[in-house]
Enzyme design. Structure first.
Site: not given
Ligand code: PEP
Length: 257
Positions: A11, A97, A167, A173
């Site tokens: 990110k 995001e 996801e 996060g």
């Molecule tokens: C991501 O942003 O793709 C993600 C999975 O973040 P995290 O591992 O921090 O949950």
């Protein structure tokens, strides 16, 4: 038969110096790992330096986003050819995001996906439901519609190189990981939709899980039939933690997860 694929999504983190320092520590920790494909998606500013710092390591580079046009008046954007030029092999597309904060639609993502495939790079297409959508029992509807929309322009001849990252937005996060069973249910659903779209090539498509993946939970997730890797945010920022995720097999065989 599907080689696990574990990718880091940094990110908007790390300066060039921090990315180079990460590579210095990380590369030796995974040098002997030949049975897991690894990629890192740093900030655009660190791509060239990270490539140089990784040297002969098998770790691939990924872009976090790309525009579908080849060039032109698109202030703030980066083209797929530019990512290829700096050494990227993969491009993350449709991250939640990007969808939530920058208004990316499935139709927009579909154009990018086509451009990435046309340039010979490999898309990592992110899909996933929000907490509200899951609570309303709409998870599968959301996944179906994101997959249909984002893959609308996909080239079937490149289907096997496609990577999909499931996801769940509520797990990103937040420290709340989906249970392996719940993740497998979604991954199985995704693979069935990919089979409808691409036929037998769906068996070769890697489906990554993303959402608070850590060294402690990777082995149990990876033990599921349709979980073929991980897209890792927070835990990928530290070289020791990211390498422990990549070496998940050792944890499965030894310490319980
Ligand atoms: C991501 O942003 O793709 C993600 C999975 O973040 P995290 O591992 O921090 O949950």
């Amino acid at each position: 038969m599907r080689t696990p694929f574990i990718a880091a999504n940094w990110k908007m983190h790390k300066s060039i110096a921090e990315a180079v320092e990460f590579a210095r520590v990380f590369a030796p920790l995974v040098r002997d790992v030949t049975d897991v494909e690894i990629a890192i998606a740093p900030a655009f500013t660190s791509l060239a330096a990270l490539r140089a710092a990784l040297g002969t390591s098998r770790v691939a580079l990924a872009g976090q986003n790309a525009h579908f046009e080849a060039k032109g008046a698109f202030t703030g954007e980066i083209s797929v050819a530019m990512l290829a030029d700096v050494g990227c092999r993969h491009v993350i597309l449709g991250h939640s995001e990007r969808r939530a904060l920058f208004g990316e639609t499935d139709a927009f993502i579909a154009k990018k996906l086509r451009a990435v495939q046309a340039a010979g790079l490999r898309p990592i297409l992110c899909v996933g439901e929000s907490a509200v959508e899951r609570e309303a029992g709409r998870t599968f509807d959301v996944l179906r519609s994101q997959l249909e929309g984002s893959l609308a322009e996909a080239d079937p001849s490149h289907a096997a190189e496609l990577v999909v990252a499931y996801e769940p937005v509520w797990a990103i996060g937040t420290g709340k990981t989906a249970t392996p069973e719940l993740a497998q249910e979604a991954h199985g659903f995704v693979r069935a939709r990919l089979a409808e779209r691409f036929g037998p090539a769906a068996e070769s498509i890697r489906i990554q899980y993303g959402g608070s993946v850590k060294p402690e939970n990777t082995a149990d997730l990876m033990a599921q039939a349709d979980i073929d890797g991980a897209l890792v945010g927070g835990a990928s920022l530290d070289p020791v933690s990211f390498s422990a995720i990549i070496r998940f097999r050792e944890r499965r065989a030894g310490v319980s997860g």
